[in-house]
Design a protein around this motif. Sequence first.
Motif, mmCIF file in Angstrom:
data_model
loop_
_atom_site.group_PDB
_atom_site.id
_atom_site.type_symbol
_atom_site.label_atom_id
_atom_site.label_comp_id
_atom_site.label_asym_id
_atom_site.label_seq_id
_atom_site.Cartn_x
_atom_site.Cartn_y
_atom_site.Cartn_z
ATOM 1 N N SER A 1 11.959 -2.512 -1.335
ATOM 2 C CA SER A 1 12.250 -2.472 -2.769
ATOM 3 C C SER A 1 13.716 -2.784 -3.026
ATOM 4 C CB SER A 1 11.898 -1.096 -3.348
ATOM 5 O OG SER A 1 12.217 -1.038 -4.706
ATOM 6 N N ALA A 2 14.604 -2.206 -2.235
ATOM 7 C CA ALA A 2 16.035 -2.460 -2.406
ATOM 8 C C ALA A 2 16.370 -3.918 -2.119
ATOM 9 C CB ALA A 2 16.846 -1.541 -1.497
ATOM 10 N N ALA B 1 0.801 -1.223 0.000
ATOM 11 C CA ALA B 1 0.000 0.000 0.000
ATOM 12 C C ALA B 1 0.836 1.276 0.000
ATOM 13 C CB ALA B 1 -0.942 0.006 1.208
ATOM 14 N N GLU B 2 2.039 1.214 0.511
ATOM 15 C CA GLU B 2 2.875 2.413 0.615
ATOM 16 C C GLU B 2 4.250 2.151 0.021
ATOM 17 O OE1 GLU B 2 1.827 5.342 1.818
ATOM 18 O OE2 GLU B 2 -0.151 4.473 2.209
ATOM 19 N N THR C 1 14.166 1.348 -10.169
ATOM 20 C CA THR C 1 13.989 2.754 -9.818
ATOM 21 C C THR C 1 12.517 3.062 -9.568
ATOM 22 O OG1 THR C 1 13.836 3.328 -12.159
ATOM 23 C CG2 THR C 1 16.007 3.499 -11.122
ATOM 24 N N LYS C 2 11.645 2.183 -10.031
ATOM 25 C CA LYS C 2 10.208 2.337 -9.864
ATOM 26 C C LYS C 2 9.785 1.785 -8.503
ATOM 27 C CE LYS C 2 6.158 0.576 -12.105
ATOM 28 N NZ LYS C 2 5.682 -0.257 -13.193
ATOM 29 N N SER C 3 8.775 2.371 -7.936
ATOM 30 C CA SER C 3 8.245 1.928 -6.645
ATOM 31 C C SER C 3 7.586 0.556 -6.775
ATOM 32 C CB SER C 3 7.222 2.952 -6.161
ATOM 33 O OG SER C 3 6.500 2.463 -5.062
ATOM 34 N N ILE C 4 7.596 -0.211 -5.682
ATOM 35 C CA ILE C 4 6.876 -1.482 -5.663
ATOM 36 C C ILE C 4 5.473 -1.307 -5.077
ATOM 37 C CG2 ILE C 4 8.927 -2.933 -5.622
ATOM 38 C CD1 ILE C 4 8.499 -3.308 -2.627
ATOM 39 N N LYS C 5 5.082 -0.061 -4.824
ATOM 40 C CA LYS C 5 3.739 0.229 -4.326
ATOM 41 C C LYS C 5 2.719 -0.317 -5.315
ATOM 42 C CE LYS C 5 0.716 4.037 -3.033
ATOM 43 N NZ LYS C 5 0.627 5.499 -2.881
ATOM 44 N N GLY C 6 1.731 -1.037 -4.808
ATOM 45 C CA GLY C 6 0.702 -1.632 -5.657
ATOM 46 C C GLY C 6 1.031 -3.039 -6.126
#
Length: 119
Positions: free
Chosen positions: A13-14, A6-7, A22-27
């Motif tokens: 991610s790292a 959710a956040e 470089t992209k968020s893993i959010k979702g």
Amino acid sequence: RDLCIAEDSPKLSALLTLGGRTKSIKGSKLQDFLLEEDKPIFEQRLLEPTGSESEGVTGNQADFLPGALPVRMRDSLGNTLNMELFYAQCCLLGRRRFFLGLRENSNEQISSLKPAHVR
């Protein structure tokens, strides 16, 4: 009925992408990072309805049901990570919610580690 991140979580991610994303893993679905053998156990433990939900009862919003589950995850290179998943589930605003925590779980004892030869 998927558990999605959710956040934004730069540390997670790292860990899972070895800093390469470089992209968020959010979702992203948490199940996407689990080994195939661990997904049914994860889904049985966290995604099946509790007794009160199957009876149509939303439950007390103050009730948190904690638990822990050992899981194996894969990073972006396919390495297996032994993790321990801590969770608490509750009914919040009429919906089932989870609060999750992860920690790396190393089964290797310090005394069994062999010294590295350095030249």
